[in-house]
Design a protein around this motif. Structure first.
Motif, PDB file in Angstrom:
ATOM      1  N   THR A  98      -0.731  24.097 -72.392  1.00 14.50           N
ATOM      2  CA  THR A  98      -0.141  23.805 -71.080  1.00 14.50           C
ATOM      3  C   THR A  98      -0.871  22.618 -70.469  1.00 14.50           C
ATOM      4  N   ARG A  99      -0.245  21.998 -69.515  1.00 16.80           N
ATOM      5  CA  ARG A  99      -0.858  20.835 -68.876  1.00 16.80           C
ATOM      6  C   ARG A  99      -2.066  21.299 -68.066  1.00 16.80           C
ATOM      7  N   PRO A 100      -3.261  20.796 -68.396  1.00 18.11           N
ATOM      8  CA  PRO A 100      -4.470  21.241 -67.684  1.00 18.11           C
ATOM      9  C   PRO A 100      -4.422  20.833 -66.216  1.00 18.11           C
ATOM     10  N   ALA A 101      -4.970  21.691 -65.401  1.00 19.59           N
ATOM     11  CA  ALA A 101      -5.103  21.360 -63.985  1.00 19.59           C
ATOM     12  C   ALA A 101      -6.229  20.347 -63.836  1.00 19.59           C
ATOM     13  N   LEU A 102      -6.028  19.365 -62.985  1.00 14.82           N
ATOM     14  CA  LEU A 102      -7.002  18.292 -62.829  1.00 14.82           C
ATOM     15  C   LEU A 102      -7.800  18.449 -61.561  1.00 14.82           C
ATOM     16  N   GLN A 103      -9.110  18.433 -61.709  1.00 17.17           N
ATOM     17  CA  GLN A 103     -10.018  18.525 -60.567  1.00 17.17           C
ATOM     18  C   GLN A 103     -11.015  17.364 -60.655  1.00 17.17           C
ATOM     19  N   ARG A 104     -11.251  16.711 -59.499  1.00 10.71           N
ATOM     20  CA  ARG A 104     -12.200  15.613 -59.504  1.00 10.71           C
ATOM     21  C   ARG A 104     -13.585  16.107 -59.929  1.00 10.71           C
TER      22      ARG A 104
ATOM     23  N   CYS B 282      -5.496  15.015 -75.439  1.00  9.89           N
ATOM     24  CA  CYS B 282      -6.502  14.054 -74.972  1.00  9.89           C
ATOM     25  C   CYS B 282      -6.221  12.692 -75.586  1.00  9.89           C
ATOM     26  N   PRO B 283      -6.103  11.604 -74.791  1.00  4.10           N
ATOM     27  CA  PRO B 283      -5.846  10.266 -75.338  1.00  4.10           C
ATOM     28  C   PRO B 283      -6.989   9.754 -76.218  1.00  4.10           C
ATOM     29  N   GLN B 284      -8.158  10.397 -76.103  1.00  2.00           N
ATOM     30  CA  GLN B 284      -9.305   9.897 -76.859  1.00  2.00           C
ATOM     31  C   GLN B 284      -9.509  10.669 -78.156  1.00  2.00           C
ATOM     32  N   CYS B 285      -9.567  11.994 -78.101  1.00  2.00           N
ATOM     33  CA  CYS B 285      -9.822  12.779 -79.319  1.00  2.00           C
ATOM     34  C   CYS B 285      -8.555  13.434 -79.864  1.00  2.00           C
ATOM     35  N   ARG B 286      -7.436  13.296 -79.176  1.00  2.00           N
ATOM     36  CA  ARG B 286      -6.120  13.797 -79.600  1.00  2.00           C
ATOM     37  C   ARG B 286      -6.030  15.330 -79.625  1.00  2.00           C
ATOM     38  N   GLN B 287      -6.934  16.041 -78.947  1.00  2.00           N
ATOM     39  CA  GLN B 287      -6.873  17.512 -78.912  1.00  2.00           C
ATOM     40  C   GLN B 287      -5.679  17.946 -78.068  1.00  2.00           C
ATOM     41  N   ASN B 288      -4.866  18.879 -78.631  1.00  2.00           N
ATOM     42  CA  ASN B 288      -3.672  19.358 -77.946  1.00  2.00           C
ATOM     43  C   ASN B 288      -4.015  20.510 -76.988  1.00  2.00           C
TER      44      ASN B 288
ATOM     45  N   TYR C 100      -0.388   9.199 -67.590  1.00  2.00           N
ATOM     46  CA  TYR C 100      -0.290   9.357 -69.038  1.00  2.00           C
ATOM     47  C   TYR C 100       0.489  10.613 -69.398  1.00  2.00           C
ATOM     48  N   TRP C 101       0.151  11.739 -68.735  1.00  2.00           N
ATOM     49  CA  TRP C 101       0.826  13.008 -69.059  1.00  2.00           C
ATOM     50  C   TRP C 101       2.218  13.106 -68.428  1.00  2.00           C
ATOM     51  N   ASP C 102       2.442  12.338 -67.357  1.00  2.00           N
ATOM     52  CA  ASP C 102       3.766  12.387 -66.724  1.00  2.00           C
ATOM     53  C   ASP C 102       4.858  11.871 -67.658  1.00  2.00           C
ATOM     54  N   HIS C 103       4.499  11.063 -68.626  1.00  2.00           N
ATOM     55  CA  HIS C 103       5.494  10.459 -69.526  1.00  2.00           C
ATOM     56  C   HIS C 103       5.497  11.119 -70.896  1.00  2.00           C
ATOM     57  N   ARG C 104       4.965  12.319 -71.028  1.00  2.00           N
ATOM     58  CA  ARG C 104       4.920  12.973 -72.334  1.00  2.00           C
ATOM     59  C   ARG C 104       5.334  14.437 -72.223  1.00  2.00           C
ATOM     60  N   GLN C 105       5.879  14.936 -73.331  1.00  2.00           N
ATOM     61  CA  GLN C 105       6.274  16.339 -73.403  1.00  2.00           C
ATOM     62  C   GLN C 105       5.092  17.205 -73.830  1.00  2.00           C
TER      63      GLN C 105
END
Length: 555
Positions: free
Chosen positions: A60-66, A51-57, A42-47
């Motif tokens: 910077t791109r958040p780091a993802l951890q399981r 959040c896709p659910q609540c739209r909070q901006n 999802y984030w790879d295709h956006r500038q």
């Protein structure tokens, strides 16, 4: 039971992007959970990163951890549940599907009149959490959102214009409806709700009247059945004896006729056999003469000419006469008298009256004729003019609902049904029927006719109302008159452009009404119809008659 409940808990761990159970779940800074692959793609295709659910901006791109704990919970739920039932939130047959779900769609729980879209529980959540969406108007699932939009401005219809009696948007209220009386939909609904209640009360009252009338009619029918059974038993023996007597006489008479037929047939066969022999001789002589005429031997021709040219004896005296001595003048008179007596009884059955005018002992259930136009419209049936019956000076239009006298002949094809006026296609018989017409001009006739009405010439036999096969109402020289069997009756009534016609075929009643705010009876024919009837019209120069488009709800 516990396993089923544990399996159902998996529905609480759904990725908002793929709408499947979370795989390698990650939790982003706003607290919402997604599949690692889904949020990465999802984030790879956006500038921008939000959040896709609540739209909070996020700046910077958040780091993802399981989310290890969440991942273990999902694994245990999958392992514990032997079978996971389908989510109750998925849209099934007849359910509205969410406008924003990708793949398998969830069931809609709310529709938004501001967004003009419908949402499942997951995609609806931002409307409760995001400040910009909290003021939107949510309603129960609505399949007809487009009908709530103004076609011109594509804005929601949220006002009612009392001047034009229509729903409008705010833009309409400031433009073409400026200065009109406008109210909110809820305000107008309150007034209409009261009218609706009054209409419902009236419907209930009429239902009670109709149900009462139905009960009375059923009771009358039962009484009629009992009376008919009693009368039938009384007459059955008399008619049985009469039929037996007639059958015996017919049997004896038939035997006499067959005996005489046999004798006469024997004579006829002898005569025919003799004629056949003479035909055979003549054909043989004809062949001899032909052969002689074609011979080239002059001597043979002259030697045989005299004998060949002698004609066989012509036995014209052979004759055949039927001797009908089995029939007598007395027998014919008796049978004729019996036939007339039976015809008189049959006529009583048809007319339901004796020659003296008293009611005959047979039973006819006749319901009262309607009074209001609303009641008449319950018997409405559509009519269409029959092109094949129209006179060449008539023009049919409006889908064969209107007839006009043009004066100029039209090149209609020849047809045996074509004559001086025009009839409808529909045959009316055995029931009650109602129709209305709009009249224009100075000369016209409205009526009904049997199909056997004459189609030849211009005499009274073919003019509707001027013979025993038709009935009509005429408007001419500012006067109404009714016609049947060459009898004319003038009616004193003001002109009405709309005429209603009510036919009660079983009761032999044909009524003409002036239709306005009330139904005013112009004339009623009381007779006995024996064939199907066809509505028909005759119009004068520059006059027209239009069959009205009605439904049982028109009033």
């Amino acid at each position: 039971m516990a396993e089923t409940q544990l399996g159902g808990l998996l529905d609480e761990f759904i990725c908002p992007i793929c709408l499947e159970t979370l795989t390698d779940p990650v939790t982003i800074p706003c607290g919402h959970n997604f599949c690692l692959k889904c949020i990465t793609d999802y984030w790879d295709h956006r500038q921008e990163f939000y959040c896709p659910q609540c739209r909070q901006n996020f700046r910077t791109r958040p780091a993802l951890q399981r989310n290890t704990l969440l991942n273990e919970v999902i694994k245990k739920l999958k392992k514990t549940a032997l079978s996971v039932p389908p989510s109750k939130n998925y849209a099934g047959p007849g359910d509205m599907e969410c406008d924003f779900c990708a793949g398998k769609k969830f069931r809609v729980v709310k529709s938004c009149l501001t967004c003009m879209a419908s949402y499942c529980q997951t995609h609806l959540q931002p409307h409760y959490e995001v400040a910009a969406l909290k003021h939107h108007k949510l309603v129960d699932p609505d399949r007809n959102l487009k009908e709530k939009l103004c076609e011109k401005h594509q804005k929601i219809l949220e006002m009612f214009c009392r001047t034009d009696k229509t729903c409008i948007c705010l833009m309409c209220g400031m433009t073409e409806h400026d200065g009109h009386e406008k109210v909110e939909l809820e305000t107008e609904r309150e007034g209409k709700q009261k009218q609706l209640g009054a209409t419902q009360s009236e419907i209930r009252r009429r239902l009670e009247e109709k149900e009462k009338k139905l009960r009375e009619t059923r009771r009358t029918v039962e009484e009629m059945k009992l009376s008919v059974e009693r009368v039938m038993k009384e007459h059955e023996k008399s008619f049985t004896d009469l039929i037996h007597c007639i059958e015996e006489v017919h049997k004896k008479l038939a035997e006499r006729i067959r005996e005489q037929e046999k004798r006469e047939m024997e004579k006829a066969e002898g005569v025919m056999e003799q004629i056949k022999k003479e035909i055979k001789k003549l054909k043989r002589r004809e062949a001899e003469l032909k052969e002689l005429s074609e011979t080239k031997d002059h001597l043979h021709f002259l030697q045989t000419f005299s004998s060949c040219c002698v004609l066989p004896a012509n036995r014209d005296s052979i004759s055949f006469t039927v001797m009908a001595d089995f029939s007598s003048e007395g027998l014919r008179k008796e049978l004729s008298g019996l036939k007339k007596s039976l015809e008189k009884i049959s006529q009583w059955d048809i007319l339901a009256r004796t020659p003296s005018g008293r009611e005959a002992p047979i039973f006819i259930l006749q319901l009262p004729e309607p009074r209001s136009r609303e009641e008449f419209l319950q018997y409405f049936g559509p009519l269409t003019l029959d092109f094949n019956t129209a006179h060449r000076a008539l023009r049919l239009s409006e889908g064969n609902k209107k007839v006009t006298w043009e004066g100029m002949w039209t090149r209609y094809p020849d047809h045996p049904d074509r004559f001086e006026q025009v009839l409808c296609r529909e045959a009316l018989t055995g029931t009650c029927c109602y129709w209305e017409v709009e009249c224009s001009g100075e000369l016209m006739m409205i009526g009904v006719a049997y199909k056997g009405l004459s189609r030849k010439g211009k005499g009274k036999d073919s003019l509707i109302g001027c013979n025993e096969k038709s009935w009509s109402l005429q408007w001419s020289h500012s006067n109404y008159s009714v016609h049947h069997n060459n009898k004319r009756t003038v009616i004193s009534a003001p002109y009405s452009p709309r005429i209603g016609v009510f036919l009660d075929w079983p009761a032999g009643s044909l009524s003409f009404y002036s239709v306005s705010r009330t139904m005013t009876l112009l004339h009623r024919f009381n007779t006995s119809f024996t064939e199907p009837l066809y509505p028909g019209f005759w119009v004068g120069l520059h006059s027209s008659v239009t069959i009205s488009h009605l439904t049982p709800c028109d009033h």
